[in-house]
Structures are given as structure tokens and as C-alpha cells.
Design an enzyme around this catalytic site. Structure first.
Site, PDB file in Angstrom:
ATOM      1  N   LYS A  83      -0.477  29.363  15.671  1.00 21.38           N
ATOM      2  CA  LYS A  83       0.430  30.502  15.886  1.00 21.38           C
ATOM      3  C   LYS A  83       1.749  30.308  15.136  1.00 21.38           C
ATOM      4  O   LYS A  83       2.222  31.201  14.446  1.00 21.38           O
ATOM      5  CB  LYS A  83       0.741  30.673  17.390  1.00 21.38           C
ATOM      6  CG  LYS A  83      -0.481  30.867  18.271  1.00 21.38           C
ATOM      7  CD  LYS A  83      -0.111  31.037  19.731  1.00 21.38           C
ATOM      8  CE  LYS A  83       0.629  29.867  20.350  1.00 21.38           C
ATOM      9  NZ  LYS A  83      -0.165  28.624  20.414  1.00 21.38           N
ATOM     10  N   GLU A 128       7.203  31.053  20.700  1.00 15.18           N
ATOM     11  CA  GLU A 128       7.092  30.637  22.108  1.00 15.18           C
ATOM     12  C   GLU A 128       7.485  31.781  23.046  1.00 15.18           C
ATOM     13  O   GLU A 128       8.213  31.583  24.029  1.00 15.18           O
ATOM     14  CB  GLU A 128       7.951  29.390  22.382  1.00 15.18           C
ATOM     15  CG  GLU A 128       7.676  28.201  21.477  1.00 15.18           C
ATOM     16  CD  GLU A 128       6.314  27.536  21.700  1.00 15.18           C
ATOM     17  OE1 GLU A 128       5.569  27.936  22.622  1.00 15.18           O
ATOM     18  OE2 GLU A 128       5.984  26.628  20.914  1.00 15.18           O
ATOM     19  N   ALA A 129       6.993  32.974  22.745  1.00 15.85           N
ATOM     20  CA  ALA A 129       7.398  34.176  23.497  1.00 15.85           C
ATOM     21  C   ALA A 129       7.033  34.081  24.978  1.00 15.85           C
ATOM     22  O   ALA A 129       7.664  34.732  25.811  1.00 15.85           O
ATOM     23  CB  ALA A 129       6.757  35.409  22.877  1.00 15.85           C
ATOM     24  N   GLN A 130       6.018  33.253  25.308  1.00 12.17           N
ATOM     25  CA  GLN A 130       5.611  33.143  26.715  1.00 12.17           C
ATOM     26  C   GLN A 130       6.740  32.651  27.613  1.00 12.17           C
ATOM     27  O   GLN A 130       6.731  32.880  28.814  1.00 12.17           O
ATOM     28  CB  GLN A 130       4.377  32.221  26.848  1.00 12.17           C
ATOM     29  CG  GLN A 130       4.622  30.722  26.694  1.00 12.17           C
ATOM     30  CD  GLN A 130       4.673  30.245  25.241  1.00 12.17           C
ATOM     31  OE1 GLN A 130       4.495  31.036  24.329  1.00 12.17           O
ATOM     32  NE2 GLN A 130       4.918  28.954  25.020  1.00 12.17           N
ATOM     33  N   SER A 141      -4.419  29.757  21.908  1.00 10.50           N
ATOM     34  CA  SER A 141      -4.158  28.530  22.665  1.00 10.50           C
ATOM     35  C   SER A 141      -3.173  27.644  21.904  1.00 10.50           C
ATOM     36  O   SER A 141      -2.758  27.980  20.784  1.00 10.50           O
ATOM     37  CB  SER A 141      -5.473  27.746  22.824  1.00 10.50           C
ATOM     38  OG  SER A 141      -5.830  27.204  21.566  1.00 10.50           O
ATOM     39  N   CYS A 201     -12.042  23.094  19.426  1.00 12.87           N
ATOM     40  CA  CYS A 201     -12.251  22.373  20.687  1.00 12.87           C
ATOM     41  C   CYS A 201     -12.398  20.883  20.388  1.00 12.87           C
ATOM     42  O   CYS A 201     -13.260  20.477  19.589  1.00 12.87           O
ATOM     43  CB  CYS A 201     -13.507  22.896  21.389  1.00 12.87           C
ATOM     44  SG  CYS A 201     -13.936  21.955  22.863  1.00 12.87           S
ATOM     45  N   CYS A 215     -16.111  19.614  21.504  1.00 13.75           N
ATOM     46  CA  CYS A 215     -17.400  19.995  20.904  1.00 13.75           C
ATOM     47  C   CYS A 215     -17.299  20.646  19.517  1.00 13.75           C
ATOM     48  O   CYS A 215     -18.313  20.888  18.886  1.00 13.75           O
ATOM     49  CB  CYS A 215     -18.161  20.921  21.849  1.00 13.75           C
ATOM     50  SG  CYS A 215     -17.490  22.591  21.843  1.00 13.75           S
ATOM     51  N   PHE A 233      -2.213  24.644  19.513  1.00 14.32           N
ATOM     52  CA  PHE A 233      -2.793  24.084  18.275  1.00 14.32           C
ATOM     53  C   PHE A 233      -3.650  25.095  17.498  1.00 14.32           C
ATOM     54  O   PHE A 233      -4.420  24.719  16.623  1.00 14.32           O
ATOM     55  CB  PHE A 233      -3.645  22.821  18.563  1.00 14.32           C
ATOM     56  CG  PHE A 233      -2.939  21.792  19.389  1.00 14.32           C
ATOM     57  CD1 PHE A 233      -2.000  20.947  18.812  1.00 14.32           C
ATOM     58  CD2 PHE A 233      -3.179  21.679  20.751  1.00 14.32           C
ATOM     59  CE1 PHE A 233      -1.328  20.003  19.580  1.00 14.32           C
ATOM     60  CE2 PHE A 233      -2.515  20.745  21.531  1.00 14.32           C
ATOM     61  CZ  PHE A 233      -1.587  19.897  20.950  1.00 14.32           C
ATOM     62  N   SER A 234      -3.518  26.374  17.824  1.00 19.93           N
ATOM     63  CA  SER A 234      -4.355  27.379  17.145  1.00 19.93           C
ATOM     64  C   SER A 234      -3.729  27.883  15.850  1.00 19.93           C
ATOM     65  O   SER A 234      -4.359  28.680  15.138  1.00 19.93           O
ATOM     66  CB  SER A 234      -4.632  28.549  18.099  1.00 19.93           C
ATOM     67  OG  SER A 234      -3.409  29.151  18.498  1.00 19.93           O
TER      68      SER A 234
HETATM   69  N1  LIG Z   1      -7.781  20.674  17.771  1.00 21.44           N
HETATM   70  C1  LIG Z   1      -7.066  21.237  16.805  1.00 21.44           C
HETATM   71  N2  LIG Z   1      -7.477  22.375  16.232  1.00 21.44           N
HETATM   72  C2  LIG Z   1      -6.778  22.949  15.233  1.00 21.44           C
HETATM   73  N3  LIG Z   1      -5.595  22.460  14.752  1.00 21.44           N
HETATM   74  C3  LIG Z   1      -5.121  21.325  15.317  1.00 21.44           C
HETATM   75  C4  LIG Z   1      -5.823  20.671  16.345  1.00 21.44           C
HETATM   76  N4  LIG Z   1      -5.100  19.577  16.712  1.00 21.44           N
HETATM   77  C5  LIG Z   1      -4.002  19.567  15.921  1.00 21.44           C
HETATM   78  N5  LIG Z   1      -3.998  20.619  15.086  1.00 21.44           N
HETATM   79  C6  LIG Z   1      -2.921  20.902  14.133  1.00 21.44           C
HETATM   80  O1  LIG Z   1      -2.137  21.950  14.632  1.00 21.44           O
HETATM   81  C7  LIG Z   1      -1.756  22.775  13.543  1.00 21.44           C
HETATM   82  C8  LIG Z   1      -1.331  24.136  14.068  1.00 21.44           C
HETATM   83  O2  LIG Z   1      -0.052  23.957  14.646  1.00 21.44           O
HETATM   84  P1  LIG Z   1       0.808  25.144  15.182  1.00 21.44           P
HETATM   85  O3  LIG Z   1       0.923  26.232  14.154  1.00 21.44           O
HETATM   86  O4  LIG Z   1       2.111  24.540  15.663  1.00 21.44           O
HETATM   87  O5  LIG Z   1      -0.063  25.675  16.398  1.00 21.44           O
HETATM   88  P2  LIG Z   1       0.375  26.479  17.706  1.00 21.44           P
HETATM   89  O6  LIG Z   1       1.731  27.092  17.440  1.00 21.44           O
HETATM   90  O7  LIG Z   1      -0.688  27.513  17.891  1.00 21.44           O
HETATM   91  O8  LIG Z   1       0.403  25.471  18.816  1.00 21.44           O
HETATM   92  C9  LIG Z   1      -2.966  22.778  12.656  1.00 21.44           C
HETATM   93  O9  LIG Z   1      -2.675  23.097  11.309  1.00 21.44           O
HETATM   94  C10 LIG Z   1      -3.437  21.330  12.764  1.00 21.44           C
HETATM   95  O10 LIG Z   1      -2.786  20.514  11.810  1.00 21.44           O
HETATM   96  C1  LIG Z   2      -0.643  25.700  28.298  1.00 21.96           C
HETATM   97  C2  LIG Z   2       0.803  25.527  28.630  1.00 21.96           C
HETATM   98  C3  LIG Z   2       1.696  25.104  27.653  1.00 21.96           C
HETATM   99  N1  LIG Z   2       3.006  24.935  27.955  1.00 21.96           N
HETATM  100  C4  LIG Z   2       3.937  24.485  26.917  1.00 21.96           C
HETATM  101  C5  LIG Z   2       3.512  23.309  26.097  1.00 21.96           C
HETATM  102  C6  LIG Z   2       4.203  23.521  24.775  1.00 21.96           C
HETATM  103  O1  LIG Z   2       5.525  22.971  24.886  1.00 21.96           O
HETATM  104  C7  LIG Z   2       4.275  25.051  24.669  1.00 21.96           C
HETATM  105  C8  LIG Z   2       3.208  25.639  23.797  1.00 21.96           C
HETATM  106  O2  LIG Z   2       3.433  25.285  22.468  1.00 21.96           O
HETATM  107  P1  LIG Z   2       2.430  25.634  21.251  1.00 21.96           P
HETATM  108  O3  LIG Z   2       3.363  25.937  20.118  1.00 21.96           O
HETATM  109  O4  LIG Z   2       1.599  26.810  21.643  1.00 21.96           O
HETATM  110  O5  LIG Z   2       1.616  24.422  21.019  1.00 21.96           O
HETATM  111  O6  LIG Z   2       4.070  25.540  25.983  1.00 21.96           O
HETATM  112  C9  LIG Z   2       3.479  25.203  29.230  1.00 21.96           C
HETATM  113  O7  LIG Z   2       4.682  25.072  29.507  1.00 21.96           O
HETATM  114  N2  LIG Z   2       2.587  25.601  30.197  1.00 21.96           N
HETATM  115  C10 LIG Z   2       1.278  25.774  29.949  1.00 21.96           C
HETATM  116  O8  LIG Z   2       0.522  26.165  30.876  1.00 21.96           O
HETATM  117 ZN   LIG Z   3     -15.961  22.780  23.560  1.00 18.86          ZN
END
Ligand SMILES: Nc1ncnc2c1ncn2[C@@H]1O[C@H](COP(=O)(O)OP(=O)(O)O)[C@@H](O)[C@H]1O
Ligand SMILES: Cc1cn([C@H]2C[C@H](O)[C@@H](COP(=O)(O)O)O2)c(=O)[nH]c1=O
Ligand SMILES: [Zn+2]
Length: 199
Positions: free
Chosen positions: A29, A96-98, A24, A152, A155, A26-27
Site C-alpha cells: 500500500k 495509514e488512514a485506518q 493487509s 502468505c 503457503c 506488507f501488501s
Molecule cells: N509476505 C510478504 N509479501 C509481500 N511483500 C512483503 C512480504 N514481507 C515483506 N514484504 C515487503 O513489503 C514490501 C511492501 O511494503 P509496504 O508498501 O510498506 O506495504 P504495506 O504499506 O502494505 O504494509 C514489499 O515490497 C516487500 O519488500
Molecule cells: C493489523 C493491525 C495493524 N496495526 C498496525 C501495525 C502497523 O504499525 C500498522 C500497519 O502498517 P502497514 O503499513 O499496513 O504495514 O498498523 C494495528 O495497530 N492494529 C492491527 O490490528
Molecule cells: Zn496461506
């Protein structure tokens, strides 16, 4: 259990492979993609990182994580462009491969078949919980898939879903914490029910 890719033989042997990092928002990636690419650079491998040009969220050029880690990248409009930049490259990273077209699947296969290590990061599901762009096919052809999780915000369990908190039904809507929150399945289902009541 090995959480992240620290199989040094796989990291440095010059054999083609496809690694997918999904989950998801903020995970972690992007952080994990940056970490693997930086390690490849330390190992003196020639690396190139790509992102879709539409992803201008934090920077036009760099790949940037929510925690402000960054690495230089080449923004491109079409997956076919990747092949133009990778003749002398050992490791290709794609963020952002999606957002890429379905041609990305063939491109990754071609790169790996030519001996390149390909590391792809992307959202596995959109805000509706549906598979996003070429990600399901990429997971299918990958040698290794790492599913990472956020926390999350409701929770504290592991989150697999990206809940959109603003009204907009388009699949593509760039955003961060003002537009999305990571939720576990239970909290996501509850939030979607609430959203539907408001339509
Ligand atoms: N609810 C959350 N759970 C985990 N990390 C979070 C959360 N909200 C913000 N973060 C931040 O997001 C960072 C991960 O960012 P990023 O690698 O860009 O994630 P992704 O690419 O999966 O969106 C974590 O190290 C943390 O600082
Ligand atoms: C769920 C979802 C996300 N997006 C967009 C929002 C962000 O710009 C990127 C995801 O970035 P992240 O590095 O994984 O945080 O995707 C979207 O366009 N549509 C969606 O359904
Ligand atoms: Zn939850």
C-alpha cells in the site's frame, strides 16, 4: 487488466477524485502511494502527504515502506488539520488512514469536491479481521479502490489478512514483522484457532 493507476488522463486532469489503496500489512500500500505521489510530482503537480502522528514506526516525519522507500510527509493528530495545509495543492496523499478519526471521510469528500486528487492508503481490516477505522466508509465514497495483496508467509498464496503474532488485544498496536504476518484466509483461520486454544 490495469494493475496500478496508469490512467494518465486521471493522473493529470485537475479534477477532484478519491483513490483508495487498501489491503493487509506488507501488501504494498505504502509503496503504491509513494509511486503515485512521485509521478504526480514529475507532472509538476503540487503535492502534500499526511500521516497520523502516532505512526512513528520507521520515522517521525517521512512515510516509509517496509522496503525502505520513503517520501516526506506532514504528521498530524486530527483529520481536520489536512484542510489547513491544502489551499494550494493539486494532489493529497494520506497513509495509514485506518488510524484517523471518522472526520477523514468528510475531509476527503471536501478536498475532492474542490478539485483535489486524494490518494488514501490504509489497512482495510484489523488483526481480528474487522473493518478498521474510517477505511470502509472511504472505500464506499472512493472513485477507485485498489485492493493489493501480500504473499502468505505460510503457503505462498495471496494474503488478505494481518495476523498478530504477539498477545495483545488492543486494536492499535504499531509493529512490523516481529508483531504481524500476512496470511491467506485459510492460514489465517487456522492461526486464529491456534491462538484461541492458547487463551
Ligand atoms: N509476505 C510478504 N509479501 C509481500 N511483500 C512483503 C512480504 N514481507 C515483506 N514484504 C515487503 O513489503 C514490501 C511492501 O511494503 P509496504 O508498501 O510498506 O506495504 P504495506 O504499506 O502494505 O504494509 C514489499 O515490497 C516487500 O519488500
Ligand atoms: C493489523 C493491525 C495493524 N496495526 C498496525 C501495525 C502497523 O504499525 C500498522 C500497519 O502498517 P502497514 O503499513 O499496513 O504495514 O498498523 C494495528 O495497530 N492494529 C492491527 O490490528
Ligand atoms: Zn496461506
Amino acid at each position: 487488466m490495469v494493475l496500478f493507476s496508469e490512467d494518465h488522463i486521471q493522473e493529470t486532469r485537475r479534477r477532484g477524485r478519491i483513490e483508495v489503496i487498501c489491503g493487509s500489512m506488507f501488501s504494498g500500500k505504502t509503496e503504491e502511494l509513494i509511486r503515485r505521489m512521485k509521478r504526480a510530482k514529475f507532472a509538476k503537480q503540487r503535492v502534500e502527504i499526511f500521516k497520523p502522528a502516532i505512526d512513528t514506526r520507521y520515522s517521525e516525519e517521512d512515510v516509509v515502506s517496509h522496503d525502505s522507500h520513503s517520501i516526506a510527509s506532514t504528521p498530524i493528530d486530527s483529520s481536520a488539520s489536512i484542510l489547513l495545509f491544502t489551499s494550494e495543492i493539486d494532489v493529497v496523499g494520506i497513509d495509514e488512514a485506518q488510524f484517523f478519526d471518522s472526520g477523514l471521510v468528510d475531509v476527503c469528500n471536501q478536498l475532492a469536491n474542490n478539485g483535489i486528487r486524494v490518494i488514501v492508503a490504509g489497512l482495510d481490516m484489523d488483526f481480528k479481521g474487522n473493518p478498521f477505522g474510517p477505511m470502509p466508509q472511504l472505500c464506499a465514497i472512493a472513485d477507485e479502490v485498489s485492493k493489493v495483496h501480500a504473499i502468505c508467509v505460510k503457503c505462498g498464496q495471496l494474503a488478505s489478512f494481518s495476523h498478530r503474532t504477539v498477545k495483545n488485544e488492543k486494536q492499535v498496536l504499531l509493529g512490523e514483522t516481529s508483531e504481524y504476518e500476512p496470511l491467506c484466509r485459510e492460514c489465517y483461520l487456522r492461526a486464529r484457532e491456534e491462538d484461541e486454544k492458547q487463551i
